[in-house]
Design an enzyme around this catalytic site. Structure first.
Site, PDB file in Angstrom:
ATOM      1  CE  LYS A  55       9.343  -7.538  -3.111  1.00  0.00           C
ATOM      2  NZ  LYS A  55       8.404  -7.102  -2.064  1.00  0.00           N
ATOM      3  CD  GLN A  99       4.939  -8.264  -1.327  1.00  0.00           C
ATOM      4  OE1 GLN A  99       6.118  -8.617  -1.360  1.00  0.00           O
ATOM      5  NE2 GLN A  99       4.527  -7.117  -1.852  1.00  0.00           N
ATOM      6  CG  ASP A 122      10.259  -4.520   2.734  1.00  0.00           C
ATOM      7  OD1 ASP A 122      10.968  -4.376   1.717  1.00  0.00           O
ATOM      8  OD2 ASP A 122       9.148  -5.069   2.722  1.00  0.00           O
TER       9      ASP A 122
END
Ligand code: NAP
Length: 289
Positions: A55, A99, A122
């Site tokens: 990412k 994460q 997200d």
């Protein structure tokens, strides 16, 4: 094996999306806005480290400024929450990604709830999930958004089609079903208690598999001419990555199908970059809120 299906190349399409995001970022930078992404990595789970590195690289390549906050696995919940709140207040940061999964002992729901919804790239904050369900603007979870972007760019419209989703997770199954519904598809969601999965899957004009069971979906289940999106990432018996769908058999019946790897996976990262650029534009008053 005779592959007759069109292969929906997520790798190539993700590169197109990333190039578009890079242009968007460039035009934001020209206006003095430098899109920034903060990635929070707690502990040293090897898979999470690889995801975060990928990412980070992809975001930098698109011109996004990235800061990765590495915290030890034994960080306290209070410390983690205060770090996230500091990122909420940091005007250089437009997107925050924590994460997952978090190490045992940390409450992921509470952490997700602490992220400013405007920075929740997200798309997992309850406010963004509510926006998705109610058809309001928000930030959409990256993997489901990647499924829709891949269909859009392949010219496949869902209106009036029967979309069968396998899996009902908050991360993939439920949001992808909502997105299909918003595109006027008729949607069926299957899960581990669904009876006669083969019969239900065979009714799908479009099948989206997000289960996490290698080759669960047999080729013979696929309706001839169906479109198949395989979100699953599993290790096969030989250690190779395989999806939830028996690709070889399904591609003899499907009209179009995504491979694993090289399908939805690369699209997911591309949509994270797209969400970050969008969040930066919105926070700067340049895109609809
Ligand atoms: P998850 O949270 O474990 O959810 C799996 C879902 O599949 C659950 O709803 C479960 O039903 C259902 N299920 C399990 N066994 C089933 C069966 N035999 N028949 C029908 N449904 C069954 O997984 P997830 O996070 O949604 O991820 C799903 C897969 O996508 C995984 O392989 C994951 O690695 C992959 N993934 C890929 C990406 C990407 O970027 N490509 C991103 C995210 C996830 P119940 O609800 O009844 O338990």
């Amino acid at each position: 094996m005779t592959i007759t299906a069109r292969i929906l190349d997520g790798k190539a399409t993700a590169l197109e999306v990333r190039a578009d995001v890079a242009l968007d970022v460039e035009s934001l930078v020209e206006r003095g806005i430098h899109p920034g992404l903060a990635v929070v990595l707690v502990g040293e789970d090897p898979a999470s480290c690889v995801y975060v590195r990928n990412k980070d690289r992809a975001a930098r390549a698109a011109g996004i400024e990235v800061q990765t906050l590495r915290l030890p696995a034994d960080v306290s919940q209070a410390d983690l929450l205060s770090r996230v709140r500091a990122l909420n207040e940091d005007s250089r940061v437009h997107g925050i990604l924590v994460q997952l999964p978090l190490p045992a002992g940390l409450d992921a729901d509470e952490v997700l709830l602490s992220i400013d919804p405007k920075k929740d790239v997200d798309g997992l904050h309850p406010k963004n999930i509510a926006a998705l369900v109610q058809g309001r603007k928000g930030l959409v979870p990256c993997t489901p958004a990647g499924c829709m972007e891949l269909l859009d760019r392949a010219g496949i419209e869902l209106e009036g089609l029967h979309v069968v989703v396998l899996g009902r997770s908050a991360l993939v199954g439920k949001p992808v079903a909502q997105l299909a519904l918003a595109r006027n598809a008729t949607v069926t969601i299957c899960h581990s208690r669904t009876r006669d999965l083969a019969r239900v899957v065979a009714e799908g004009d479009v099948v989206i598999a997000a289960v996490g069971r290698a080759k669960l979906v047999e080729g013979a289940w696929i309706r001839p001419g169906a479109v198949v999106l395989d979100v699953g990432i599993n290790r096969g018996e030989d250690g190779q990555l395989v999806g939830d769908v028996d690709f070889e058999a399904a591609s003899e019946r499907a009209a179009a199908i995504t491979p694993v790897p090289g399908g939805i996976g690369p699209m997911t990262i591309a949509m994270l970059l797209s969400n970050t650029a969008l969040a930066a534009a919105r926070q700067s008053g340049l895109a609809g809120a």
